[in-house]
Scaffold this active site. Sequence first.
Site: not given
Ligand SMILES: Nc1ncnc2c1ncn2[C@@H]1O[C@H](COP(=O)(O)OP(=O)(O)O)[C@@H](O)[C@H]1O
Ligand SMILES: Nc1ccn([C@@H]2O[C@H](COP(=O)(O)OP(=O)(O)O)[C@@H](O)[C@H]2O)c(=O)n1
Length: 651
Positions: A95, A318, A346, A390, A441
């Site tokens: 404008g 504005d 706008e 905007h 995991s």
């Molecule tokens: N740095 C580490 N060293 C040894 N054991 C660990 C360590 N970190 C986690 N753990 C153990 O491993 C197991 C799995 O951990 P968790 O936190 O459940 O893993 P995630 O959430 O990645 O699946 C738990 O019992 C935890 O105490």
């Molecule tokens: N942000 C995330 C978290 C979990 N997941 C899925 O969810 C499942 C369970 O997650 P989890 O963190 O509890 O699994 P673990 O790491 O404990 O085995 C995993 O196998 C992943 O495939 C995912 O796809 N995205």
Amino acid sequence: MEFLDLPPMLGARGTVRLPGSKSISNRVLLLAALAEGETDIRDLLASDDVERMLDALRALGVAWERTPGRDDYRVTGVGGPFPVKSGELFLGNAGTAFRPLTAALALSGGHYRLAGVARMHERPIGDLVDALRQIGADIRCTANEGYPPLEIRPADIRPGGVVRVRGDVSSQFLTALLMALPLTGEETVIEVVGELISKPYIAITLDLMARFGVRVAPDATWSRFVVPAGARYVSPGTVFVEGDASSASYFLAAGVIGGGPVRVEGVGRSSIQGDVRFAEALEQLGARIVMGDNWIEASAPAGGVLRAFDLDLNHIPDAAMTLAVAALFADGPCRLRNIASWRVKETDRIAAMATELRKVGAVVEEGADYLCVTAPARLLPAEIDTYDDHRMAMCFSLVALGECRVRINDPKCVNKTFPGYFPAFAAVARAVPVVAIDGPSASGKGTVGSMVAKALGWHHLDSGSLYRLTALTALRDGVDLDDEIGVAALAAALPARFDGDRVLLGDEDVSDEIRDEAVSVGASRVAVLPAVRAALFGRQRDYRCGPGLVAEGRDIGSTIFPDAPVKVFLTASPEARAQRRYKQLKEKGLPANMESLMQDLRERDARDAARAVAPLQQQPDAVLLDTTSMDVDAAVAFVLDLVRDRGLAAG
Ligand SMILES: Nc1ncnc2c1ncn2[C@@H]1O[C@H](COP(=O)(O)OP(=O)(O)O)[C@@H](O)[C@H]1O
Ligand SMILES: Nc1ccn([C@@H]2O[C@H](COP(=O)(O)OP(=O)(O)O)[C@@H](O)[C@H]2O)c(=O)n1
């Protein structure tokens, strides 16, 4: 449709250097073009609307050059009407280019066509066309009478006498006449019909015309302006463009809503822009404002909360939009009055503002020329449409300061006046910090995440448990784990709750049940379904609350919180992880077999890494933490150090 997700913000403080004023930039360009001599313009706004004006001037025979790498321009004036006597100009939705050029071209004795984007063709220009026809201009509205596009033909201009123009639709019509009439060299009186709106914009016009040697004094009521005989524009040499006072409004409001202080540089006490009076409006809401010649600083009211207001905002239309969003933070219903001009900007800004404010939960009453806004008890995360406007985009960024995430659709519409707006906003607004821990995991994410959250006093989200809860619910309800729509519906409606380390479905504690083998495998299976991931997306984002969040999973740093300031990729060798899981299960008195755990781990790793949506990958900006030979405390200390190094927590 492009969008920008703004995270919830904890507050705002800092300093912003404002881009040049749009109103001043386009006026100065036109005056420099029509003047005798060269004008050096410093700090011109770099934006779409100014580009439209620059392109038009070049097409009309005005030479200008830009200092490389700077927003400084030298314009060689043509000392009168435009030398190029025919042309087709495209002026976008600007404008501030369309209206003044219409008047200047009507008096240039050539054959021109002026067009813009579709919205420009809905914005009225009839009052200006009528005024110019009174002195003999030949202007045709080629589509609809009273609206662009326009065709201007050479005509016998009969200046002198009195020209009447309406002042109650857009003050730009009067601005256009004021700037163009000196081209005739004769005395002409402009009489404003109806109440003149947005007077401060006329004040900018008069101030800049005076700098180029043409003085026009309004009468006491601003209803009569005399353009003197023999007037001609002469370059003043160098002109500095002030910062944009309307753009300042978003940052001043950010300081007031987000604690502050936020300082804007480029406008201040000595500004010629009426929109600096926005700061006074904020003061009426209780804000603390400090002003220097060239800066303004805003902070929250002493008590923290903004006072409800009922204000006539005709003089700052504005910047007033910013107050409509600030009303979301006030302690009662707020009324914005005398803002009818919003309807022809706008977009229809009254309607657009009402629609979008309702999305965040406000109760809004919309009138022909007013809005009444009552804030909700709690702002709702919303997807804001911006209507190619905007100011809609910039205003609604402030919602994030209510610790509320907000999605801004088509964020590039800010290019009209402020291409760097969102980075500037991010530089003063402090997002709720997130520590994102992703990894395979049994790498220790849950254990480390929970301890880091406790140490920081932050919230904690184990996103895996949401997938586990989804799988558990599907298994219980007999929904097939491959039924994407069915499982996604369960995910969207999960009555999930976290209480410390306990995971609840409604009132039922399912912390142990979700760790069952069948649920673990099920979680990994439902996690590959895009609709399930989508259903859990917003829910995960809602855990981002002050003072901060530690979240772990597979896609936290890549998809859920890509802007997390701390990202960790936590891993360990498959053997170490299988060992940990084995120990974990045994300690809980659950059955475990090393071989099948290894097998299960490998399968889940492969599924997580190979899936099409949000696969598990180390992000380029994530720090690798391999805990194969590291204990839990060392891993926690490592993450806490990262948080402190980024300045996100004390100590
Ligand atoms: N740095 C580490 N060293 C040894 N054991 C660990 C360590 N970190 C986690 N753990 C153990 O491993 C197991 C799995 O951990 P968790 O936190 O459940 O893993 P995630 O959430 O990645 O699946 C738990 O019992 C935890 O105490
Ligand atoms: N942000 C995330 C978290 C979990 N997941 C899925 O969810 C499942 C369970 O997650 P989890 O963190 O509890 O699994 P673990 O790491 O404990 O085995 C995993 O196998 C992943 O495939 C995912 O796809 N995205």
